[in-house]
Motif scaffolding. Sequence first.
Motif, PDB file in Angstrom:
ATOM      1  N   LEU A  44      19.894 -14.814 -24.876  1.00  0.00           N
ATOM      2  CA  LEU A  44      20.613 -14.994 -26.136  1.00  0.00           C
ATOM      3  C   LEU A  44      20.756 -13.663 -26.875  1.00  0.00           C
ATOM      4  CD1 LEU A  44      19.097 -18.345 -27.481  1.00  0.00           C
ATOM      5  CD2 LEU A  44      21.341 -17.985 -26.448  1.00  0.00           C
ATOM      6  N   ILE A  45      19.680 -12.891 -26.904  1.00  0.00           N
ATOM      7  CA  ILE A  45      19.729 -11.580 -27.563  1.00  0.00           C
ATOM      8  C   ILE A  45      20.783 -10.692 -26.909  1.00  0.00           C
ATOM      9  CG2 ILE A  45      18.411  -9.479 -28.058  1.00  0.00           C
ATOM     10  CD1 ILE A  45      15.907 -11.189 -28.204  1.00  0.00           C
ATOM     11  N   PHE A  46      20.838 -10.727 -25.590  1.00  0.00           N
ATOM     12  CA  PHE A  46      21.764  -9.891 -24.830  1.00  0.00           C
ATOM     13  C   PHE A  46      23.218 -10.194 -25.178  1.00  0.00           C
ATOM     14  CE2 PHE A  46      24.305  -8.850 -21.092  1.00  0.00           C
ATOM     15  CZ  PHE A  46      23.846  -7.580 -20.766  1.00  0.00           C
ATOM     16  N   SER A  47      23.507 -11.452 -25.514  1.00  0.00           N
ATOM     17  CA  SER A  47      24.899 -11.878 -25.711  1.00  0.00           C
ATOM     18  C   SER A  47      25.407 -11.705 -27.144  1.00  0.00           C
ATOM     19  CB  SER A  47      25.043 -13.349 -25.309  1.00  0.00           C
ATOM     20  OG  SER A  47      24.248 -14.169 -26.150  1.00  0.00           O
ATOM     21  N   VAL A  48      24.539 -11.310 -28.089  1.00  0.00           N
ATOM     22  CA  VAL A  48      24.955 -11.279 -29.487  1.00  0.00           C
ATOM     23  C   VAL A  48      25.705 -10.007 -29.857  1.00  0.00           C
ATOM     24  CG1 VAL A  48      24.125 -11.267 -31.880  1.00  0.00           C
ATOM     25  CG2 VAL A  48      23.153 -12.876 -30.224  1.00  0.00           C
ATOM     26  N   CYS A  49      25.075  -8.845 -29.731  1.00  0.00           N
ATOM     27  CA  CYS A  49      25.717  -7.596 -30.145  1.00  0.00           C
ATOM     28  C   CYS A  49      25.031  -6.411 -29.478  1.00  0.00           C
ATOM     29  CB  CYS A  49      25.687  -7.428 -31.669  1.00  0.00           C
ATOM     30  SG  CYS A  49      24.026  -7.413 -32.375  1.00  0.00           S
ATOM     31  N   ARG A  50      25.651  -5.258 -29.531  1.00  0.00           N
ATOM     32  CA  ARG A  50      25.115  -4.071 -28.858  1.00  0.00           C
ATOM     33  C   ARG A  50      23.778  -3.607 -29.426  1.00  0.00           C
ATOM     34  NH1 ARG A  50      29.339   0.549 -27.550  1.00  0.00           N
ATOM     35  NH2 ARG A  50      27.474   1.227 -26.450  1.00  0.00           N
ATOM     36  N   PRO A  51      23.583  -3.588 -30.760  1.00  0.00           N
ATOM     37  CA  PRO A  51      22.265  -3.194 -31.270  1.00  0.00           C
ATOM     38  C   PRO A  51      21.137  -4.080 -30.750  1.00  0.00           C
ATOM     39  CG  PRO A  51      23.881  -3.100 -33.032  1.00  0.00           C
ATOM     40  CD  PRO A  51      24.560  -3.754 -31.862  1.00  0.00           C
ATOM     41  N   TRP A  52      21.377  -5.390 -30.672  1.00  0.00           N
ATOM     42  CA  TRP A  52      20.359  -6.282 -30.144  1.00  0.00           C
ATOM     43  C   TRP A  52      20.156  -6.054 -28.644  1.00  0.00           C
ATOM     44  CZ3 TRP A  52      20.297 -11.885 -32.454  1.00  0.00           C
ATOM     45  CH2 TRP A  52      20.177 -11.797 -33.854  1.00  0.00           C
ATOM     46  N   ARG A  53      21.253  -5.755 -27.954  1.00  0.00           N
ATOM     47  CA  ARG A  53      21.159  -5.493 -26.518  1.00  0.00           C
ATOM     48  C   ARG A  53      20.337  -4.232 -26.253  1.00  0.00           C
ATOM     49  NH1 ARG A  53      26.704  -5.746 -23.345  1.00  0.00           N
ATOM     50  NH2 ARG A  53      26.614  -7.761 -24.429  1.00  0.00           N
ATOM     51  N   ARG A  54      20.557  -3.197 -27.072  1.00  0.00           N
ATOM     52  CA  ARG A  54      19.770  -1.975 -26.910  1.00  0.00           C
ATOM     53  C   ARG A  54      18.292  -2.236 -27.207  1.00  0.00           C
ATOM     54  NH1 ARG A  54      24.150   0.347 -29.559  1.00  0.00           N
ATOM     55  NH2 ARG A  54      22.961   0.476 -31.506  1.00  0.00           N
ATOM     56  N   LEU A  55      18.042  -3.103 -28.165  1.00  0.00           N
ATOM     57  CA  LEU A  55      16.664  -3.453 -28.501  1.00  0.00           C
ATOM     58  C   LEU A  55      15.924  -4.026 -27.299  1.00  0.00           C
ATOM     59  CD1 LEU A  55      14.379  -3.932 -30.573  1.00  0.00           C
ATOM     60  CD2 LEU A  55      15.465  -6.129 -31.111  1.00  0.00           C
ATOM     61  N   LEU A  56      16.626  -4.839 -26.514  1.00  0.00           N
ATOM     62  CA  LEU A  56      16.013  -5.467 -25.337  1.00  0.00           C
ATOM     63  C   LEU A  56      15.419  -4.442 -24.372  1.00  0.00           C
ATOM     64  CD1 LEU A  56      18.418  -8.344 -24.242  1.00  0.00           C
ATOM     65  CD2 LEU A  56      16.010  -8.568 -24.844  1.00  0.00           C
ATOM     66  N   TYR A  57      16.054  -3.262 -24.305  1.00  0.00           N
ATOM     67  CA  TYR A  57      15.626  -2.237 -23.349  1.00  0.00           C
ATOM     68  C   TYR A  57      14.806  -1.133 -24.013  1.00  0.00           C
ATOM     69  CZ  TYR A  57      19.050  -4.619 -20.448  1.00  0.00           C
ATOM     70  OH  TYR A  57      19.741  -5.580 -19.745  1.00  0.00           O
ATOM     71  N   SER A  58      14.420  -1.356 -25.261  1.00  0.00           N
ATOM     72  CA  SER A  58      13.615  -0.389 -25.986  1.00  0.00           C
ATOM     73  C   SER A  58      12.157  -0.458 -25.525  1.00  0.00           C
ATOM     74  CB  SER A  58      13.689  -0.667 -27.487  1.00  0.00           C
ATOM     75  OG  SER A  58      12.661  -0.001 -28.184  1.00  0.00           O
ATOM     76  N   PRO A  59      11.460   0.674 -25.456  1.00  0.00           N
ATOM     77  CA  PRO A  59      10.038   0.655 -25.066  1.00  0.00           C
ATOM     78  C   PRO A  59       9.170  -0.157 -26.014  1.00  0.00           C
ATOM     79  CG  PRO A  59      10.935   2.880 -24.957  1.00  0.00           C
ATOM     80  CD  PRO A  59      11.970   2.040 -25.643  1.00  0.00           C
ATOM     81  N   SER A  60       9.636  -0.342 -27.253  1.00  0.00           N
ATOM     82  CA  SER A  60       8.819  -1.050 -28.241  1.00  0.00           C
ATOM     83  C   SER A  60       9.003  -2.556 -28.213  1.00  0.00           C
ATOM     84  CB  SER A  60       9.145  -0.524 -29.645  1.00  0.00           C
ATOM     85  OG  SER A  60      10.490  -0.822 -29.989  1.00  0.00           O
ATOM     86  N   PHE A  61       9.962  -3.046 -27.420  1.00  0.00           N
ATOM     87  CA  PHE A  61      10.249  -4.480 -27.408  1.00  0.00           C
ATOM     88  C   PHE A  61       9.626  -5.121 -26.170  1.00  0.00           C
ATOM     89  CE2 PHE A  61      12.921  -8.322 -27.219  1.00  0.00           C
ATOM     90  CZ  PHE A  61      12.836  -8.724 -28.548  1.00  0.00           C
ATOM     91  N   PRO A  62       9.005  -6.307 -26.317  1.00  0.00           N
ATOM     92  CA  PRO A  62       8.394  -6.974 -25.158  1.00  0.00           C
ATOM     93  C   PRO A  62       9.403  -7.124 -24.018  1.00  0.00           C
ATOM     94  CG  PRO A  62       7.801  -8.127 -27.178  1.00  0.00           C
ATOM     95  CD  PRO A  62       8.845  -7.100 -27.554  1.00  0.00           C
TER      96      PRO A  62
END
Length: 380
Positions: A44-62
């Motif tokens: 769901l996060i991946f499909s919303v917007c680019r900032p959320w998509r980048r968050l998914l691949y951030s070292p700080s995000f589970p």
Amino acid sequence: MGTSPQCSKHTKNDSFANTEDETLLPGLPDDLTQRCLSFVSPSLIFSVCRPWRRLLYSPSFPPFFSLYALLSPSEIPTRRNLGEGTPQKSIQFFSFDPLSSAWRPLPSPPQNPPLHLLHRHPSFLSRDLPIQALTVCNHLVLIAGTTHKLFPALSSPLVFHPESNRWFHGPQVCTPRRWCATGSVRGVVYMASGVGSHYKRDVARSMEQWDLNKKSESWRWETRTELKDGRFSREAVEAIGYRGKLCMVNVKGSALKEGAVYNVEMDKWEDMPRGMVGGWNGPAATMDEDVIYVIDEVKGCLSKYDDEKDCWVKVIELEQLKTAEQMAAGRGKICAVTAKGKRIIVVDVGERPARFWEVVPPRGLEVVAVHVLPRMCRQD
């Protein structure tokens, strides 16, 4: 020798560094938004917007989990290509992102010393040369392989840590080997039996361990109780971690085989239960070291072991699982390499009835082995 995060659960509270000054959720601080989103499905996060998509691949995000594969070119190498001085990129490392359904190459492994892993040799067309790798503490650990001169390829384990996108070497192995038994229990890697440059009886009976839970400065291989004979040095053996023990058989497929069980706490070898060895008719894997799954490579039947009744219980039988060569288990999924490396079958054993789907490898490449690990971090 490089260092790595120790074997532990992923606990990071750093806020997401937004490189484009875009607010994750208007009116809410990014660190609080990140905590809220950590409970949302990654798809769901991946499909919303680019900032959320980048968050998914951030070292700080589970991290969500992905499929990792060792791949080999479909074309069989010739003797001329294997000539001395000719560099061969015989094995490639890729990760399959389940959200974008895309394959991404891993960073190149260190070339000091040079990495020479051969999966096929023109002198042995009827047999593939095994490359042995494990998933330990969310690390991909390469333990053993063969060079084009048929010597052991690794003098120390080669390790990849997905969350830092980094390769490093483990401690020096006392005797580099191939065709050994490899497995892990509770973050400790075990290597038993095998063949070095030449067959030696003491190596074929040996057993060593490397504890990844320790700090890297204390890493070393430690000798454990040896096997009673060298029967596990005939081919590459999967030692399956299961409830504090290592379980393995010395022959693949449905042929008559011998089983062995290593009790980690007691440092003692035991006989394998009759029902366990009797139904071990193909590749096997463990889910969280609590359930063993095996695929009957002739029938295409995926089963799990019932220790109380000492029998194998059928989960699902599929035509697509016939000729399964290797498998991995994680996050409720079974991933099997089939059709001589031309496809990967994924079975969701958490659903009833179990459902399955196929993952196609990158063009021109065949799958040697698959593993389940956290996704790689990336900045884009």
